[in-house]
Structure formats: C-alpha cells, structure tokens
Design a protein around this motif. Sequence first.
Motif, PDB file in Angstrom:
ATOM      1  N   LYS A 125     -12.405  65.212 -24.465  1.00 13.05           N
ATOM      2  CA  LYS A 125     -12.079  63.803 -24.321  1.00 13.05           C
ATOM      3  C   LYS A 125     -12.985  62.931 -25.195  1.00 13.05           C
ATOM      4  N   LYS A 126     -14.263  63.253 -25.209  1.00 11.91           N
ATOM      5  CA  LYS A 126     -15.205  62.433 -25.957  1.00 11.91           C
ATOM      6  C   LYS A 126     -15.645  63.168 -27.223  1.00 11.91           C
ATOM      7  N   PRO A 127     -15.891  62.427 -28.299  1.00 12.00           N
ATOM      8  CA  PRO A 127     -16.302  63.080 -29.550  1.00 12.00           C
ATOM      9  C   PRO A 127     -17.593  63.875 -29.434  1.00 12.00           C
ATOM     10  N   ILE A 179     -21.480  59.004 -34.463  1.00 11.23           N
ATOM     11  CA  ILE A 179     -21.029  58.682 -33.106  1.00 11.23           C
ATOM     12  C   ILE A 179     -22.030  57.754 -32.427  1.00 11.23           C
ATOM     13  N   LEU A 239     -21.788  54.248 -34.024  1.00 12.11           N
ATOM     14  CA  LEU A 239     -20.563  53.518 -33.737  1.00 12.11           C
ATOM     15  C   LEU A 239     -20.501  53.078 -32.287  1.00 12.11           C
ATOM     16  N   ARG A 242     -19.033  47.911 -26.399  1.00  8.11           N
ATOM     17  CA  ARG A 242     -17.980  48.667 -25.724  1.00  8.11           C
ATOM     18  C   ARG A 242     -18.118  50.136 -26.049  1.00  8.11           C
ATOM     19  N   PHE A 288     -17.239  53.919 -27.141  1.00  6.71           N
ATOM     20  CA  PHE A 288     -16.515  54.326 -28.336  1.00  6.71           C
ATOM     21  C   PHE A 288     -15.113  54.826 -28.002  1.00  6.71           C
ATOM     22  N   VAL A 312     -12.337  54.195 -26.550  1.00  3.03           N
ATOM     23  CA  VAL A 312     -11.486  53.180 -25.949  1.00  3.03           C
ATOM     24  C   VAL A 312     -10.066  53.417 -26.426  1.00  3.03           C
ATOM     25  N   PRO A 324      -5.894  54.673 -25.419  1.00  6.19           N
ATOM     26  CA  PRO A 324      -5.275  55.948 -25.065  1.00  6.19           C
ATOM     27  C   PRO A 324      -5.124  56.840 -26.286  1.00  6.19           C
ATOM     28  N   ASP A 325      -5.420  58.071 -26.095  1.00  4.58           N
ATOM     29  CA  ASP A 325      -5.147  59.048 -27.141  1.00  4.58           C
ATOM     30  C   ASP A 325      -3.695  59.471 -26.977  1.00  4.58           C
ATOM     31  N   LYS A 326      -2.945  59.304 -28.045  1.00  8.32           N
ATOM     32  CA  LYS A 326      -1.502  59.528 -27.926  1.00  8.32           C
ATOM     33  C   LYS A 326      -1.143  60.992 -28.070  1.00  8.32           C
TER      34      LYS A 326
END
Lengths: 101, 198
Positions: free
Chosen positions: B22-24, B70, B73, B78, B80, B82, B84-86
Amino acid sequence: MTVSPESYVALSAVLFFIGVVGVIARRNPLIMLMSIELLFNAANLALVAYARAWVNNTGHIFVFLVITVAAAEAAIGLAIVAMTFRRSAHVDVDEVSALRG
Amino acid sequence: MIAFWILAVVLVASAVFTVTAKKPVYSVVGLLVNFIALAATYLTLQAEFLAVIQIVVYSGAILILFVFVIALLSSGTRPFEVGPDKAPRILIPAVAIALLTLAGLTVTALRTPLTVIQSTSTNGTTGDANAFGSVANFGVALFTTNLLPFEVTAFILMVAVIGVVLIAGDETPGEEGARRRKRRPGVREPIVKDTLVR
C-alpha cells in the motif's frame, strides 16, 4: 544435482510478469519506478542464466551495463517525480495530464 | 537445488509484496529483500562480481535514493499516499497484458536451442583469471574486449547527473530564484496546475 538454466529463465519470466503487472496496474509513480527495477532485474537474471549455460561472460558484461543504465534511469525518474510533485502535489500519474489534447 | 527453490520463493514473494504494497516505503523493503535474494541467485550462477555489484549499486545506491525521495516528498503537511489507487479497475487488463508477455517470453525461451556447455574452466578456484565468473575474469573481459562500452557507460552516467541537476534543481538561480524560493512555503500549493490545466 544442478538446476537447469530453463528453471532460471522461467523464474526470470515470472519476475518479469510481476513487474509488468506493477507497471500497468499501479498509479503511484514511485511504485511504478520500483516495478521497472523489477523488470531490469528479471532481464538481468535471464542474461546471467544464459551466460552460465554457455560459458561466456559477455552476458555478465551486459548485465553490468544494464545496472549502470538502471542507476541513471532511477536517478532521472526520481528527479522527474520530485519535480512533478513539487509543482502540483500529484501522486497519481493519471492526474498529470497537462499534455492531454 | 534446494537453494534455488528457496531463493525462487523469496524472489517471487518479495516481488509480489513490492507490487501490491500500500505504501511506497513497504515497497522499498520488499524490493530490498528481492535484490539481496537476486544477489544470492547470482552467486549460485557463479557470477560473483555481479552479486557484489547488485548489493552495492541496487541495495546501496538506488534504494537509498528511493527512500530519500519518499522522505522528501512526504515531509509536507499531507501524507504521501493520498488518493485512491485505481488498481482494481485496470487489474484485469493489466494481468492480461502481462500474461501475454509471459507467454511470449516462455515461447521464446523454449525455442532457444539451449545446449549447456560443461567446461572444466567453470570449476576453477576463485581469483583464477580463467575461472568463469571470477572477478579477474570479469575484469579482463571488461577492460580488453569491452573497453568501448565501458567508456560509454561513463558518458551515460555523466549525462544522467547533468540531467538530474537540470530537472530537480531550481530553474531560476540568483536573486530571482532566492525570492521565488522564499515565496514558496513548505505547504505545497498547486501553483502550476491552475495556470496549465485550466
């Protein structure tokens, strides 16, 4: 008992498959770049496997060059991501559409 | 034999984790495991120098670069990750295209005539220039037969460094750039988006 080169090439193809899914399905530019690194590594594994099968270290030289180009690509790609994010705070590559006609 | 299967499982599992994380940052950790396992795989293929290079360049340089980007950024207000991943919407065509690629690769690999050469030079001692895959063997091949590609590599790296400085650096140096930098606060506001997109 040694592992046949076909096993290594099959493993390389599976890794390439996973990387292609990552590049196409994910929209986060950083994860897409990491998937591209997976693609590079899959290709490198196939090159090393073939170099071992035919005892010929030209494949090793080629992998060395690929690693160099991958380093350059990662640096430039990450610079582009940083610049894009700094300008418009986008983490979705679909949102970067300033060139859309 | 056993080492290959253990490494194969680790490689595939870490690659799947890298792609689906989910997260880089989690992806970077998965990629790190993948790179180290790949270095071990290179060792089983008698590519000693490449195994070391894999650890040093990939795990040491490229992944650190990812981590730093990462960190830079996501240092704003906010988080990073943010939006929805499509992934679910295009997962099916993605898997279809990737399966086509896999099929093409498999067909190509099976049609390649692969006669494994069992040479005595593959079992030399480490450090012997005639031993396949040793550092000495690699170095001799790199600096004699393939000297020109090696030089071109240096040129590629130089171009990459210049390009990164041009892209990521502030484009307006001097007093004007300093004023613009001061005007730009830590909170990221979509400056260019309003002028370009709309």
